[in-house]
Design an enzyme around this catalytic site. Structure first.
Site, PDB file in Angstrom:
ATOM      1  N   HIS A   1      12.702   7.158  12.910  1.00  0.00           N
ATOM      2  CA  HIS A   1      11.434   6.460  12.647  1.00  0.00           C
ATOM      3  C   HIS A   1      10.259   7.448  12.696  1.00  0.00           C
ATOM      4  O   HIS A   1       9.280   7.254  13.425  1.00  0.00           O
ATOM      5  CB  HIS A   1      11.234   5.333  13.671  1.00  0.00           C
ATOM      6  CG  HIS A   1      10.440   4.181  13.120  1.00  0.00           C
ATOM      7  ND1 HIS A   1      10.681   2.880  13.461  1.00  0.00           N
ATOM      8  CD2 HIS A   1       9.396   4.146  12.249  1.00  0.00           C
ATOM      9  CE1 HIS A   1       9.823   2.084  12.844  1.00  0.00           C
ATOM     10  NE2 HIS A   1       9.042   2.830  12.089  1.00  0.00           N
TER      11      HIS A   1
ATOM     12  N   GLY B   1       6.284   7.478   9.481  1.00  0.00           N
ATOM     13  CA  GLY B   1       4.890   7.151   9.762  1.00  0.00           C
ATOM     14  C   GLY B   1       4.184   8.290  10.478  1.00  0.00           C
ATOM     15  O   GLY B   1       4.777   9.327  10.784  1.00  0.00           O
TER      16      GLY B   1
ATOM     17  N   GLU C   1      17.814  -0.715  15.820  1.00  0.00           N
ATOM     18  CA  GLU C   1      17.215   0.612  15.888  1.00  0.00           C
ATOM     19  C   GLU C   1      17.147   1.068  17.342  1.00  0.00           C
ATOM     20  O   GLU C   1      16.411   0.460  18.120  1.00  0.00           O
ATOM     21  CB  GLU C   1      15.807   0.571  15.282  1.00  0.00           C
ATOM     22  CG  GLU C   1      15.219   1.936  14.994  1.00  0.00           C
ATOM     23  CD  GLU C   1      13.904   1.834  14.216  1.00  0.00           C
ATOM     24  OE1 GLU C   1      13.939   2.011  12.996  1.00  0.00           O
ATOM     25  OE2 GLU C   1      12.881   1.552  14.849  1.00  0.00           O
TER      26      GLU C   1
ATOM     27  N   ASP D   1       8.335  -6.729  -7.195  1.00  0.00           N
ATOM     28  CA  ASP D   1       7.481  -7.369  -6.202  1.00  0.00           C
ATOM     29  C   ASP D   1       6.965  -8.670  -6.818  1.00  0.00           C
ATOM     30  O   ASP D   1       6.259  -8.645  -7.825  1.00  0.00           O
ATOM     31  CB  ASP D   1       6.302  -6.464  -5.821  1.00  0.00           C
ATOM     32  CG  ASP D   1       5.495  -7.018  -4.653  1.00  0.00           C
ATOM     33  OD1 ASP D   1       5.298  -8.257  -4.578  1.00  0.00           O
ATOM     34  OD2 ASP D   1       5.052  -6.220  -3.803  1.00  0.00           O
TER      35      ASP D   1
ATOM     36  N   ALA E   1      10.870   1.128   5.481  1.00  0.00           N
ATOM     37  CA  ALA E   1      10.115  -0.099   5.744  1.00  0.00           C
ATOM     38  C   ALA E   1      10.560  -0.733   7.058  1.00  0.00           C
ATOM     39  O   ALA E   1      10.024  -0.423   8.124  1.00  0.00           O
ATOM     40  CB  ALA E   1      10.272  -1.061   4.572  1.00  0.00           C
ATOM     41  N   ARG E   2      11.536  -1.610   7.002  1.00  0.00           N
ATOM     42  CA  ARG E   2      12.096  -2.260   8.181  1.00  0.00           C
ATOM     43  C   ARG E   2      13.601  -2.351   8.013  1.00  0.00           C
ATOM     44  O   ARG E   2      14.099  -2.698   6.945  1.00  0.00           O
ATOM     45  CB  ARG E   2      11.496  -3.668   8.375  1.00  0.00           C
ATOM     46  CG  ARG E   2      10.014  -3.686   8.739  1.00  0.00           C
ATOM     47  CD  ARG E   2       9.788  -3.164  10.157  1.00  0.00           C
ATOM     48  NE  ARG E   2       8.392  -3.296  10.574  1.00  0.00           N
ATOM     49  CZ  ARG E   2       7.473  -2.353  10.426  1.00  0.00           C
ATOM     50  NH1 ARG E   2       7.801  -1.198   9.857  1.00  0.00           N
ATOM     51  NH2 ARG E   2       6.237  -2.554  10.851  1.00  0.00           N
TER      52      ARG E   2
ATOM     53  N   ARG F   1       0.837  -1.199   0.000  1.00  0.00           N
ATOM     54  CA  ARG F   1       0.000   0.000   0.000  1.00  0.00           C
ATOM     55  C   ARG F   1       0.875   1.254   0.000  1.00  0.00           C
ATOM     56  O   ARG F   1       0.516   2.259  -0.613  1.00  0.00           O
ATOM     57  CB  ARG F   1      -0.961  -0.004   1.197  1.00  0.00           C
ATOM     58  CG  ARG F   1      -0.316  -0.135   2.549  1.00  0.00           C
ATOM     59  CD  ARG F   1      -1.313   0.045   3.688  1.00  0.00           C
ATOM     60  NE  ARG F   1      -2.437  -0.846   3.631  1.00  0.00           N
ATOM     61  CZ  ARG F   1      -2.484  -2.058   4.188  1.00  0.00           C
ATOM     62  NH1 ARG F   1      -1.419  -2.518   4.815  1.00  0.00           N
ATOM     63  NH2 ARG F   1      -3.575  -2.798   4.130  1.00  0.00           N
ATOM     64  N   ILE F   2       2.029   1.206   0.674  1.00  0.00           N
ATOM     65  CA  ILE F   2       2.932   2.362   0.656  1.00  0.00           C
ATOM     66  C   ILE F   2       3.632   2.453  -0.687  1.00  0.00           C
ATOM     67  O   ILE F   2       3.710   3.538  -1.285  1.00  0.00           O
ATOM     68  CB  ILE F   2       3.946   2.281   1.809  1.00  0.00           C
ATOM     69  CG1 ILE F   2       3.228   2.335   3.159  1.00  0.00           C
ATOM     70  CG2 ILE F   2       4.956   3.424   1.698  1.00  0.00           C
ATOM     71  CD1 ILE F   2       4.127   2.092   4.352  1.00  0.00           C
TER      72      ILE F   2
END
Length: 336
Positions: A294, A297, A275, A186, A246-247, A166-167
């Site tokens: 971070h 978001g 992190e 993807d 993302a991560r 979705r992002i």
């Protein structure tokens, strides 16, 4: 749910999530839809008082800091029919037992994708203009308009988007007005849908070889851990930039440290592994690396958008309309 039923709702989240998300306007709206108890802001739901309150609850509205909804919580909440999450991922909140009992689960991840995509758009445009390098040189010299070597333009650059989530989809949409060549990697994306959005679907290694700017939007799964390792980072052209919102686990930190320390690649990182990074990591001091804590978001008033999403879901639930942002049991293992 019949249209004349006012569900009993309990807010379960950390104190900061509650204070930031539920202002007077949203609390007032909540009370027009449902019967609301005093918000619970605890790391667990295991005291006698909490058990009594859970026994009366139809809906949990959860947020950051909420405890896992496991068998123990579910046993104490026999009336529970829905969990409406005011944040992004529900991966560490709900359990298979929730689905076994037929409980509806929704998320505000779509709303949280908006600021992440906006951050990414800014990062892409800054990367294309080599803003980090220009600022570092100018700060050091302070008398001359020194600029870094290499292309400092966003015209006809190639941008690679890893993960058509979705992002990722929203980032592609935001990039459409610009004169950029956008590639997507993807394994689960539909090529026609990607093409309709103005991008092209390619294999990951092909994307890395062709992209001057690479933005990561893949979920953290066993299969994506260190997906960008030493070998794959080496595929990115000299002067390229890696963006990660993302991560952190998706990128091999040691390999990225090597590439950025050499000056071959640059990075804009909102997430890292670990992190935060150790104080001695070279990434902290490099002029071609930007690390943010971070913040891509939802922050502050942006969190109202997430709460509004959950309240929209609650209103639909209370009036018998289908939900808009469900998370199914099948989706749970594959989401971020």
């Amino acid at each position: 749910m019949s249209s004349d039923h006012r569900p009993s709702v309990l807010l379960v989240m950390g104190d900061h999530a509650y204070r930031t998300g539920f202002d007077d306007e949203r609390l007032a709206r909540l009370r027009t839809i449902a019967d609301v108890g005093t918000p619970l802001r605890a790391a667990a739901l295991d005291t006698a008082d909490e058990r009594v309150r859970l026994a009366e609850v139809d809906v949990l509205i959860t947020g950051w800091g909420a405890p896992v909804v496991d068998e123990t919580v579910l046993d104490a909440a026999p009336r529970l029919r829905a969990i409406l999450h005011t944040a992004g991922t529900v991966k560490h909140l709900v359990t298979p037992a929730c689905y076994e009992r037929g409980i509806l689960v929704t998320t505000a991840a779509e709303a949280n994708a908006i600021p992440v995509a906006e951050y990414t758009l800014a990062a892409v445009l800054f990367a294309g203009k080599r803003v980090l390098q220009s600022a570092a040189l100018f700060r050091h010299d302070r008398t001359e308009k020194v600029r870094p070597d290499g292309d400092k333009s966003n015209y006809r650059r190639t941008v690679g988007i890893i993960g058509y989530s979705r992002i990722g989809r929203r980032v592609v949409d935001l990039l459409r007005p610009f004169d950029l060549d956008v590639l997507v990697a993807d394994p689960f994306a539909d090529a026609d849908r990607v093409e309709a959005s103005g991008a092209r679907l390619v294999e990951l290694d092909d994307l890395l070889r062709r992209s001057e700017i690479v933005s990561v939007h893949a979920p953290a799964l066993p299969s994506t851990r260190h997906m960008l390792d030493k070998e794959r980072l080496a595929l990115i052209p000299d002067g390229g930039t890696v963006i990660n919102t993302a991560r952190g686990v998706i990128i091999d930190t040691a390999a990225l440290e090597h590439e950025c320390s050499s000056g071959r690649l640059s990075a804009i990182l909102d997430v890292t592994e670990p992190e935060p990074l150790p104080a001695g990591s070279p990434l902290w001091e490099l002029p071609n690396v930007l690390i943010t804590p971070h913040v891509a978001g939802a922050q502050d008033t942006e969190i109202h958008r997430l709460v509004d999403t959950a309240l929209d879901e609650l209103e639909r639930y209370a009036t018998g309309l289908p939900p808009l942002h469900t998370v199914t049991a099948d989706e749970l293992p594959h989401i971020a």
